[in-house]
Every structure is written in structure tokens, then in C-alpha cells.
Design an enzyme around this catalytic site. Structure first.
Site, PDB file in Angstrom:
ATOM      1  N   GLU A 324       0.823  -1.215   0.000  1.00 54.45           N
ATOM      2  CA  GLU A 324       0.000   0.000   0.000  1.00 54.45           C
ATOM      3  C   GLU A 324       0.851   1.257   0.000  1.00 54.45           C
ATOM      4  O   GLU A 324       0.379   2.324  -0.314  1.00 54.45           O
ATOM      5  CB  GLU A 324      -0.969   0.000   1.195  1.00 54.45           C
ATOM      6  N   ASP A 367      15.041  18.841 -31.419  1.00 52.76           N
ATOM      7  CA  ASP A 367      14.824  19.721 -32.542  1.00 52.76           C
ATOM      8  C   ASP A 367      16.120  20.533 -32.671  1.00 52.76           C
ATOM      9  O   ASP A 367      16.869  20.654 -31.726  1.00 52.76           O
ATOM     10  CB  ASP A 367      13.606  20.554 -32.139  1.00 52.76           C
ATOM     11  N   ASN A 719       6.867 -14.173   3.103  1.00 52.12           N
ATOM     12  CA  ASN A 719       5.950 -14.390   4.224  1.00 52.12           C
ATOM     13  C   ASN A 719       4.753 -15.232   3.855  1.00 52.12           C
ATOM     14  O   ASN A 719       4.304 -16.063   4.635  1.00 52.12           O
ATOM     15  CB  ASN A 719       5.467 -13.042   4.752  1.00 52.12           C
TER      16      ASN A 719
END
Ligand SMILES: Nc1ncnc2c1ncn2[C@@H]1O[C@H](COP(=O)(O)OP(=O)(O)OP(=O)(O)O)[C@@H](O)[C@H]1O
Ligand SMILES: [Mg+2]
Length: 896
Positions: A324, A367, A719
Site C-alpha cells: 500500500e 529539434d 511471508n
């Protein structure tokens, strides 16, 4: 805006100007209703109107902006997922989990919002510096002379007469009074990608309100196709105009459209590198997360026969899995980078994700004129068709400049015109009267002035100047020069036919000048019988070739250094220009662009290729010359298709489509208003080496995001695997929901420190792209290592302890210590920065380790279901951690 049946604006806010924009009104009627004149307002009138109608900006209150920002930060998929998990927890009355989730969401929103605000503040002062202005015609006194002047866009009022030129943003809604070759981009309003022509029709067609058939009136778009009205939100692509302002601020159609419906966003050609990488990775993670709770539930049900009572645990595991903090880390890293750029390098990052793209960029297209060169051309010489120096050619060219600039009422002359007007020959324009002008546009590459001699009104003389090939292809004859014939009665009665061989010779001569690095303009004239119709580009034919004018244009001081620095960073530079191939190649050589830039590919070559062929060619070509705006965009798109993260740096109207097509559009300080408004990054100082610092900052920010991803995923995936294994072999829950959440919170806080890391330059030598495929591979490698460490710890716990409470404590300690290790070892640039770990990271890792070791022996332990651990556990854990650290370091080394 809704147009009433009488052709007037139907709904007007309180402070709106008189309804003068009615499409059915003539110029005079509009001016009369606005109580204005073609000579503009007086200063006093302008002040009065400013007080009455307010400043000319879009209404956007602070609170809605703040709320919008919060709403936007809630909108990302991770926050959504968390909210769903929070709702599930509330439904199963798992209040603790629901509370933790709410806190997580609130903290992440707050952090993101403050990050964005900080980045904006940092560049606010710089924005002022490059803010747009409008050219208005105003008078000091009612009987004073009208003068044009630049005012901040906010001070434009209804009734003001504005002058528009190429690259200008239309500052308000305006009614054209005069125009020459005007085309405008109004894609922001209508979605059209090509510029549309506009001209001041005197008696406009009445508008038929698009009503009837039970349909509701079409609110805003109805007015946009009127040829004599231009709207705020559009910009001038070519030509020029004078126009009277009919609506400002909240009364403009653009503002009304925004108030009425969702904000229209500038259409982007394709998802940028940032969208592809960060979004791609996010979605992999989300799928991964969605899979977790059912997997945990099923494993527990299948092996241990547990039912829905494991739901809170499964939800907690899913929350633990959610990265999160990813959006927070991304915003924090990017906004820190952009704030630092604003502070130290005068660079404004207008769209935060563009900083990531700058770091990922491996090809930069630039350019030439105005970007690599100073765009302050100086006339070098003028020669007749036989190559002999000839001042008459210069006089014709200057005559063209004088009358195109004046008849087209360009707010400021183009640099080539300015150079011509600065020569002595420019003083000789008195022998002619101006008739009409077809100003320069980058598609035609020529400009024509139509003049007549006093007393010879029946004959018009067309004077054309422009790119050699474009002018010569419109010529059928060749001047045989006589001295001082600019004053002769007929232009060149003894002109001879121009055959193909001579035309080829002339082109070769132009190319030879270009190869010396000069800019070349060809000049031609023609005589016509004066007719009633206005002149169009169709009339630019059957010309008599007069000669060439050449110009020097010095390269920008910092261009060579900037290009050198970019190539050291692994970025390939390509030049895309509207100029002659010879000039372009020569400039590239003098800037040391590669050992040899090779032959240039021209716009015509590009036209002959399909997309696939162009993609192949674009990868190997360095110089693209004689490009129209569309060619530039096609090359950029082709490079992106070939998998390159492509940037574009350009300053003019002819660069707009390419700036939009690129992953990251950048413009130098002197760019036209609309380029600054379109691009993602503005270099506010003259120093082009700021690009290099932007790239470095982009890579640093992305490097920090990459660190976070490596760290969080390796521990999260590890985990989950460990959790599934433990769930299957243990008679109790391997971790209590509260423990999962506390651990998760601690990880989040610690990982936040990664956004403040400063990977050294040595780690930023290559473009840094977060690729979802590579990411998946490191996920599995580091994730399995982490799982192996966890499972080894289970073995130690089984040997050293007994029961669930010590198990929980043991795993908690191990998890926090491995997390600290992972943060230390998987940081970007760790190897290059040995011994220079920044403060926040040291604090985070030390904090994690201390908490991991301390919590099991504090009074908190029983609350989290933890018991005390024997000393021999710690000893064995030391061995596991050492092995883990070694394996991590080796894997990292092998992957680099
Ligand atoms: N004011 C002008 N009048 C006539 N011809 C012009 C004028 N300005 C430019 N040209 C011609 O048109 C060509 C293309 O111009 P354009 O503005 O598209 O690109 P550029 O300025 O040459 O280069 P870049 O694309 O690198 O900025 C120029 O090379 C020149 O030959
Ligand atoms: Mg340019």
C-alpha cells in the site's frame, strides 16, 4: 455555451461581459456591443473592466482543489483494495483490523497529498518566470496612439484587441477582426488532432441550435466550428490574427465546459513508460494479493479442517501483502526529485510521472533550430542564380519579411525575418505597397508577400522566400540578373526558363551551403494581374527564381556539453529538424554527436515508408531533416514502438505533435507558449545540461521505487509462502492477525525511508526502467530466499522452543531482522555507495532491529500473543540470518 435562438450566449454568469460573441454578428456589431474599437482599449478602460469582470483565469477554488487531490489519492488500486479488505473486516466484526486499515489509508493519502503539494510549491516561483503573456493593443489616452504590449494573461479583459502569432495560446474567447493564414489547434476542446483554418467572415452563417427531435440542446461544442471565433484552450499553429476578446475567465467556453462536465484531459498518444512500468507492476501485485486470502483459507481448510474462523487471519495476511505504500513511495520519491530540480537546476516538472520517464529514457530526439542552436540567425550573404554576390536578392527577401510581418500583424517576427529586417537592404521597402501575405507555415516551408508599386495597382508582385526545394519546385523561370532591378518596372522581362538540370544544380548549391553549416533560403518573385480574390497557397507557382540568402546560426553554448553528458548516461540522441539535411548533419558533427551522424533521412523518405519500415530505420538513423510537425511525431512514435523510452526536446509550434507523442516532452527556456504548456518538463534556465540533471534525478527517484519494490516483495512473498507452509504443519495459527498488522505497519514506516535514499551517480549510468517481466523474476528469486530463511527459522523454533506464544515471538523477531537486512542489502546503488547510507535508512533499519529484539520482552508481548525466547534461539537465529544475508548479497551481485 448554449447559444440562444437569436445567436447570443444564453446563460451568462453575473460578472460576464455583454453578450457579444453571437456568431451571427458582424465585426462592427461585436465591437460596438463591447464598447471597443480596433485600436484597442485605453489603460483606464482596461482597469475598469478588470475590476468589473475579474481576472482572466479558470475558476478553481482552493477547497475543491484540495478535495480533488484527496479524492485522486484515494483512487489508486491499492487503496481501493485496502478499503475492500477494511469493509470485509468490518463485516466479520474484526474491528482491530478495520481500524488499522483505516489508519493506513489515511496516512498514505496524507503523505501523497503533502508530497504533491511540496513539489508544486517548489516550482511555483519558476512557473511565474515562464508564465504566458498575451499581446494586446492598448492606448494610454483615448486620443493617444495604439501600441501593442505584453500583459499577463490574467489581465486580458473583454473588449481587448489581441494579436496572435504562431505558438501563442489563445488567451480568451475571441472574435477575429483580421487574420492571415491562421490555423489553430483546438484539440483540447473538440478532440480534433489537425489544426483548423480560421478567418474573419464578415457576415457569418447563422447558427442552427442543435436541438429538436426531443434531443437536449448540445451545450458546449456547438460554437467551436465557427470560422471567425477562437477559443481559450486552443493555440495558433500557423499564421497570425488580430481579434477582439468577447469572454474571459469563467465566461469562456472552456471554463463552462469544465463546469458542466468532467475535466477534459489533453489526449495522450499512448501510455507512457511510467504507465507501462509502474501500472504493470501494480497489477501483477494486485492479482497476487487477490489470490492470497482464498489460498490461505483453502490451505487451512484442506490441511487443518479450519473453517471461516480463519477469515480475519486471511484478511490480515492480504493486508500484509498489499504494497500500500507503493503510491506513497512513488509520489514522495518523484516529488522530492522534482523539488530538488526546481531548487538546484531551474527545471519545472509539470507532470510528476514524467520524471520517472526521464530516468527511463534511452532515446532523446531534439529539434535543431532554437534548441541546439541559439535561433539568432545572422545574414551571411546573398547570391544570384549564378552564385555571384548580389544585394538585390537580399532586398527581395527583406521586402518579403517586411510585408509578411506587417500585413500578417505577427506579434513578433520570426528570427529569420528579424535577421533580414536588421540588414541595410530592409530600408528599401518604400517603393512598394503591401497587398496581402501568406505567412510561413512549417508544412509549406515558404512565406509569400504580395505587393504592388504605387501607381501600378493593376499589377501585383508576389515575393516568396523559403526552403530551397520548396521554392524551386514552384519556379519555372530564372532571373538573368541586372544591377539594381528591384526598382525596375517589370520584374525580370528577360527571365529564362528553368530546366530540370539547372534546378538540380541550384539544389546542389543550396546543399553545399548547408554542408558548411549555413541556413539557406531561396527567394523567388512573380508578377500577376490584380484580381478580386484573396491570395492562397495555390497562387505560389510559376515563380521566377531570384537567388539564395544564407544565414549563420550559432550553436547554443551548452549544447555540446549537454549532448556529451547524455551519451555518457547511455542515451542515444537523434536530431529531428525542419531544416536542410546538410545544415543538420553539419551541426551534429560540430556538436560531436556520435563518430559520424551519417546521412540524413528526410521527410520525403519518411513518407515513402510504412510504420514497420520506419521503425527499423528510425533505430539506426541519427538525423531526420525536412520534417513537418507530423513527421517528427511519426518518428517519435516509431521509436516508442521499437521499445525505446523516447523523450523529445523542442521549442516551436512544429514540435507540438512530437512533444505530445513522446514519453516525456521537454522544452527549453525560449520555447513558444504552447510548447511550454504542452510539455512535461520545462528547462527554465538557458543551460541545456539541466537535461542531464533531470535524467539523473529521474533515475534516482525510480531507483528508490525499485528499492522499495525489491524489499517489499521479497519479504511479502516470502511471508506468504512461509505462512502457507506453517499453516499446514502447525496446530495453531502461525501469526495472530494483530501481529501481522503491527508487523506490516512497522515495515511500511521503515520502507518509507527508501524514498529518501540518494543512490550515487555511479549507480545511475544506465536508463532505469522498472520492467514488469524483470520484476517478476526478481520477485521469485528474492521471495524464495526469504521463504527459505523463514522456514529455516521454523526449524530453529521447533528445536529451541515449545508452544504457540514463543513461536509467534520468534517469527516476529526474525521477520523484523530480515526486513532490516533486506532494506540494507537490496537498496539501489548500495555497492557503489559503500559507507554512505543516508540517515533515514540507518534510522529505519536500526529501529526495526531494535523493535524486533525488544517487543518479545516488553509488556506488549502478551497482548500480541508472544512469549519469551531462550538464548539458544538467538544464537541459532544469528546463523540463519548470516546465511540469508550472504545468499541475498550473492543473488544481487549475480543479477547486476
Ligand atoms: N519566416 C520564414 N520564411 C520563409 N521560410 C522560412 C521561414 N522560417 C523558416 N523557413 C524555412 O522553412 C524551413 C522549415 O522551418 P521549420 O520552422 O519547420 O524548422 P526549422 O526552424 O528549420 O528547424 P527546427 O525544426 O529544428 O526548429 C526552414 O528550414 C527554412 O528553410
Ligand atoms: Mg525549433
Amino acid at each position: 455555451m448554449a447559444w440562444g435562438r437569436d445567436g447570443q450566449a444564453a446563460v451568462l454568469p453575473a460578472a460576464a461581459p455583454p453578450p457579444a460573441a453571437g456568431p451571427g454578428l458582424t465585426r462592427l456589431e461585436v465591437l460596438r456591443r463591447l464598447d471597443a474599437g480596433p485600436r484597442g482599449l485605453t489603460d483606464a478602460e482596461a482597469d475598469g473592466r478588470l475590476a468589473r469582470y475579474g481576472e482572466n483565469h479558470l475558476p478553481e477554488s482552493r477547497t475543491t482543489r484540495g478535495l480533488l487531490r484527496v479524492a485522486r489519492s484515494l483512487r489508486d488500486p491499492f487503496t481501493m483494495m485496502l478499503l475492500v479488505l477494511g469493509a470485509v473486516s468490518a463485516v466479520v466484526a474484526s474491528w482491530g483490523t478495520a481500524c488499522v486499515i483505516t489508519v493506513l489509508v489515511a496516512v498514505s493519502c496524507a503523505l501523497r497529498t503533502t508530497g504533491e503539494i511540496r513539489a508544486e510549491r517548489a516550482s511555483a516561483a519558476l512557473r511565474e518566470l515562464v508564465a504566458g503573456t498575451a499581446t494586446v493593443r492598448r492606448r494610454g489616452r483615448p486620443d493617444g496612439p495604439a501600441a501593442t504590449r505584453e500583459v499577463p494573461v490574467e489581465q486580458v479583459v473583454p473588449g481587448d484587441v489581441v494579436c496572435l502569432g504562431p505558438g501563442d495560446l489563445v488567451p480568451a474567447d475571441v472574435r477575429l477582426l483580421g487574420a492571415a493564414g491562421l490555423t489553430v489547434h483546438q484539440g483540447m476542446l473538440t478532440g480534433e488532432s489537425a489544426p483548423v483554418a480560421k478567418h474573419p467572415v464578415e457576415v457569418p452563417v447563422a447558427v442552427i441550435p442543435r436541438q429538436g427531435g426531443g434531443q437536449p440542446p448540445v451545450p458546449e461544442l456547438s460554437g467551436f466550428h465557427h470560422p471567425h471565433l477562437c477559443f481559450q484552450g486552443s493555440s495558433v499553429a500557423s499564421g497570425s490574427a488580430t481579434a477582439v476578446v468577447v469572454a474571459t475567465g469563467a465566461a469562456t467556453q472552456f471554463a463552462r465546459g469544465q463546469a458542466a462536465g468532467p475535466r477534459r484531459r489533453r489526449p495522450r498518444a499512448a501510455p507512457t513508460a511510467f504507465d507501462r512500468s509502474v501500472d504493470g507492476i501494480s497489477w501483477i501485485l494486485i492479482r497476487f494479493m487477490l489470490l492470497t486470502p482464498p489460498l490461505v483459507l483453502m490451505a487451512n481448510a484442506a490441511v487443518r479442517g479450519r473453517g471461516l474462523e480463519t477469515l480475519p487471519f486471511a484478511v490480515a495476511v492480504a493486508v500484509g501483502m498489499t504494497p500500500e505504500m507503493l503510491p506513497v513511495i512513488v509520489t514522495t520519491a518523484l516529488s522530492r526529485g522534482s523539488a530538488r530540480l526546481a531548487r538546484e537546476s531551474d527545471v519545472i516538472v509539470r507532470r510528476l510521472p514524467a520524471l520517472h520517464d526521464a530516468g527511463a529514457m534511452d532515446v532523446l530526439c531534439v529539434d535543431k533550430t532554437g534548441t541546439l542552436t541559439q535561433d539568432r540567425p545572422i545574414v551571411d550573404g546573398a547570391a544570384d542564380p549564378y552564385g555571384r554576390p548580389d544585394p538585390a536578392v537580399l532586398r527581395w527577401a527583406a521586402l518579403n519579411s517586411w510585408w509578411t510581418v506587417h500585413l500578417a500583424e505577427l506579434p513578433e517576427p520570426d528570427p529569420l525575418d528579424e535577421a533580414l529586417l536588421g540588414t541595410d537592404s530592409a530600408a528599401d521597402d518604400t517603393g512598394f505597397d503591401g497587398v496581402d501575405a501568406l505567412p510561413f507555415d512549417p508544412e509549406r516551408r515558404i512565406a509569400t508577400a504580395v505587393v504592388s508599386r504605387p501607381g501600378a495597382w493593376a499589377r501585383h508582385i508576389l515575393v516568396t522566400k523559403g526552403a530551397a526545394a520548396e521554392v524551386l519546385e514552384r519556379c519555372t523561370r530564372l532571373r538573368v540578373p541586372e544591377p539594381e532591378e528591384c526598382g525596375a518596372s517589370l520584374p525580370f522581362p528577360d527571365a529564362v526558363p528553368l530546366d530540370a538540370a539547372t534546378r538540380a544544380d541550384l539544389l546542389t548549391r543550396a546543399a553545399a551551403h548547408a554542408e558548411e553549416g549555413l541556413r539557406v533560403l531561396a527567394v523567388a518573385v512573380a508578377e500577376r494581374r490584380a484580381g478580386g480574390d484573396a491570395y492562397t497557397p495555390e497562387d505560389e507557382r510559376d515563380l521566377v527564381f531570384v537567388g539564395f540568402v544564407t544565414f549563420h546560426d550559432a550553436v547554443a553554448d551548452t549544447a555540446a556539453d549537454a549532448l556529451g553528458a547524455l551519451s555518457e548516461r547511455g542515451i542515444t540522441v537523434k536530431v529531428l529538424t525542419g531544416d536542410h539535411p546538410g545544415t543538420a548533419v553539419r551541426i551534429c558533427r560540430s556538436l560531436g554527436l556520435g563518430p559520424d551522424p551519417g546521412a540524413a533521412v528526410t521527410g520525403r523518405d519518411i513518407d515513402a515508408l510504412d510504420d514497420d519500415a520506419l521503425t527499423k530505420l528510425a533505430r539506426t538513423t541519427t538525423v531526420f531533416a525536412r520534417c513537418t510537425p507530423a513527421h517528427k511525431a511519426r518518428v517519435v512514435t516509431a521509436l516508442r514502438r521499437a521499445g525505446h523510452t523516447t523523450g523529445f526536446l523542442g521549442d516551436g509550434v512544429n514540435d507540438l505533435p512530437a512533444l505530445r507523442a513522446a514519453d516525456v516532452g521537454m522544452c527549453p527556456r525560449g520555447a513558444v507558449d504552447v510548447a511550454r504548456e504542452t510539455c512535461d518538463v520545462v528547462l527554465a534556465s538557458k543551460d541545456l545540461t539541466a537535461i542531464d540533471r533531470t535524467v539523473a534525478e529521474g533515475r534516482r527517484s525510480s531507483g528508490n521505487v525499485a528499492s522499495y519494490l525489491r524489499v517489499t516483495i521479497s519479504s511479502n512473498l516470502g511471508n506468504v509462502i512461509a505462512m502457507l507452509v506453517a499453516g499446514a504443519i502447525l496446530p495453531f495459527l502461525p501469526m495472530l492477525p494483530a501481529q501481522v498488522l503491527v508487523q506490516n505497519l512497522l515495515f511500511d514506516i521503515a520502507q518509507l525511508a527508501l524514498a529518501f535514499d540518494n543512490p550515487p551517480d555511479a549507480a545511475l549510468r544506465r536508463p532505469l526502467m522498472l520492467r514488469p517481466d524483470r520484476f517478476l523474476r526478481f520477485v521469485t528469486a528474492y521471495g524464495s530466499l526469504n521463504a527459505a530463511a523463514d522456514i529455516a527459522t521454523f526449524g530453529v523454533l521447533w528445536w529451541a522452543t515449545d508452544g504457540d506464544d514463543p513461536f509467534h515471538a520468534g517469527w516476529f523477531t526474525e521477520n523484523l531482522l530480515t526486513q532490516a537486512l533486506v532494506i540494507t542489502l537490496l537498496r539501489t546503488g548500495r555497492r557503489a555507495a559503500e559507507g554512505r547510507t543516508p540517515g533515514p535508512i540507518r534510522l529505519a533499519t536500526a529501529g526495526l532491529a531494535a523493535i524486533g529484539l525488544a517487543v518479545p520482552i516488553t509488556p506488549l508481548a502478551p497482548l500480541l500473543g508472544m512469549g519469551t525466547l531462550p538464548l539458544r534461539y538467538y544464537a541459532a537465529l544469528g546463523v540463519v540470518l548470516t546465511a540469508y544475508a550472504t545468499a541475498l548479497a550473492l543473488t544481487r551481485k549475480r543479477r547486476q
